[in-house]
Scaffold this active site. Structure first.
Site, PDB file in Angstrom:
ATOM      1  N   HIS A 150       0.835  -1.202   0.000  1.00  0.00           N
ATOM      2  CA  HIS A 150       0.000   0.000   0.000  1.00  0.00           C
ATOM      3  C   HIS A 150       0.868   1.249   0.000  1.00  0.00           C
ATOM      4  O   HIS A 150       1.920   1.302   0.645  1.00  0.00           O
ATOM      5  CB  HIS A 150      -0.920   0.010   1.226  1.00  0.00           C
ATOM      6  N   THR A 197      14.700  -2.842  -0.582  1.00  0.00           N
ATOM      7  CA  THR A 197      13.749  -1.884  -1.150  1.00  0.00           C
ATOM      8  C   THR A 197      14.123  -1.448  -2.569  1.00  0.00           C
ATOM      9  O   THR A 197      13.361  -0.753  -3.215  1.00  0.00           O
ATOM     10  CB  THR A 197      13.677  -0.626  -0.271  1.00  0.00           C
ATOM     11  N   LYS A 198      15.328  -1.836  -3.044  1.00  0.00           N
ATOM     12  CA  LYS A 198      15.768  -1.472  -4.392  1.00  0.00           C
ATOM     13  C   LYS A 198      16.645  -2.582  -4.946  1.00  0.00           C
ATOM     14  O   LYS A 198      17.022  -3.518  -4.232  1.00  0.00           O
ATOM     15  CB  LYS A 198      16.525  -0.140  -4.368  1.00  0.00           C
TER      16      LYS A 198
END
Length: 232
Positions: A150, A197-198
């Site tokens: 989300h 996250t990357k």
């Protein structure tokens, strides 16, 4: 009379669509058939009450399917679990790959696992936006891989995401978390408890929250992490 016949055709079409859904082949239905997608496709022909009913049916059926696939993870047999995952829930599992017990899925039909992989116990794998795992990938216990999340800054708490690709010879340490829209390069290592996250470059060792580069791994990799602990 012609107008009456047209009205009857339009009124009957929702029931024809519903009958197609109900008699769909078991494999397709149990692999999270997207009833809401059918509603969107034929929404001009569906009364609003039926649209709401089909959306509710989609939620109920998805929940039931997830219950069954996750219940399968409790069965202490690698061969049984692999059969159910492959043929009932359409998870593409390569030769010699092992998924240890209590693994949980979301969107199992969107998950592809290569050859000779070893998924540790209590893992969570999300295939809603596609998850592709290469060959000879190993994970520790309680690893979580998400392809959808989300947007906390969205006024409507919108769901956003993207595919996750984990290339050959990657190792994910225990309780590592991989977030959506990430590629983990060939031979990379994600340390225990790290949050990715990357993208992670090939052969990089990363750790921390969020995961950061620590060092480079050796390039001469030639192993098969295909050991299956019995009853696990």
């Amino acid at each position: 009379m012609e107008n009456d016949r047209r009205a009857v055709r339009v009124d009957c079409r929702p029931f024809m669509i519903l009958s197609v859904l109900l008699v769909a082949p078991g494999g397709e239905f149990l692999s999270m058939l997207n009833v809401e997608g059918w509603v969107r496709r034929y929404q001009r022909h569906l009364p609003k009450r039926l649209q709401r009913a089909l959306r509710r049916l989609s939620i109920i059926w998805t929940g039931f399917g997830l219950f069954v696939v996750n219940l399968t993870g409790l069965v202490p047999s690698h061969h049984f679990r692999r059969f159910v995952y492959r043929y009932l829930f359409k998870v593409r599992i390569g030769r010699g790959s092992i998924i240890h017990w209590k693994t949980k899925f979301f969107g199992p039909a969107g998950i592809q696992i290569g050859d000779y992989c070893n998924i540790g116990n209590d893992a969570f794998m999300d295939g809603r936006c596609r998850l592709r795992i290469g060959n000879r990938v190993a994970t520790g216990a309680e690893v979580m891989i998400y392809t959808l999340q989300h947007d906390i800054d969205s006024p409507t708490f919108e769901a956003v995401g993207g595919p996750v690709v984990i290339e050959d010879y990657v190792y994910l340490g225990p309780r590592a978390i991989v977030l959506p829209n990430v590629r983990i390069g060939h031979g990379a290592v994600v340390a225990a408890g790290a949050v990715v996250t990357k993208d992670v470059p090939p052969f990089a060792v990363v750790g921390g929250v969020p995961a950061r580069y620590l060092r480079e791994r050796g390039h001469d990799l030639d192993y098969r992490p295909d050991f299956a602990m019995p009853f696990q």
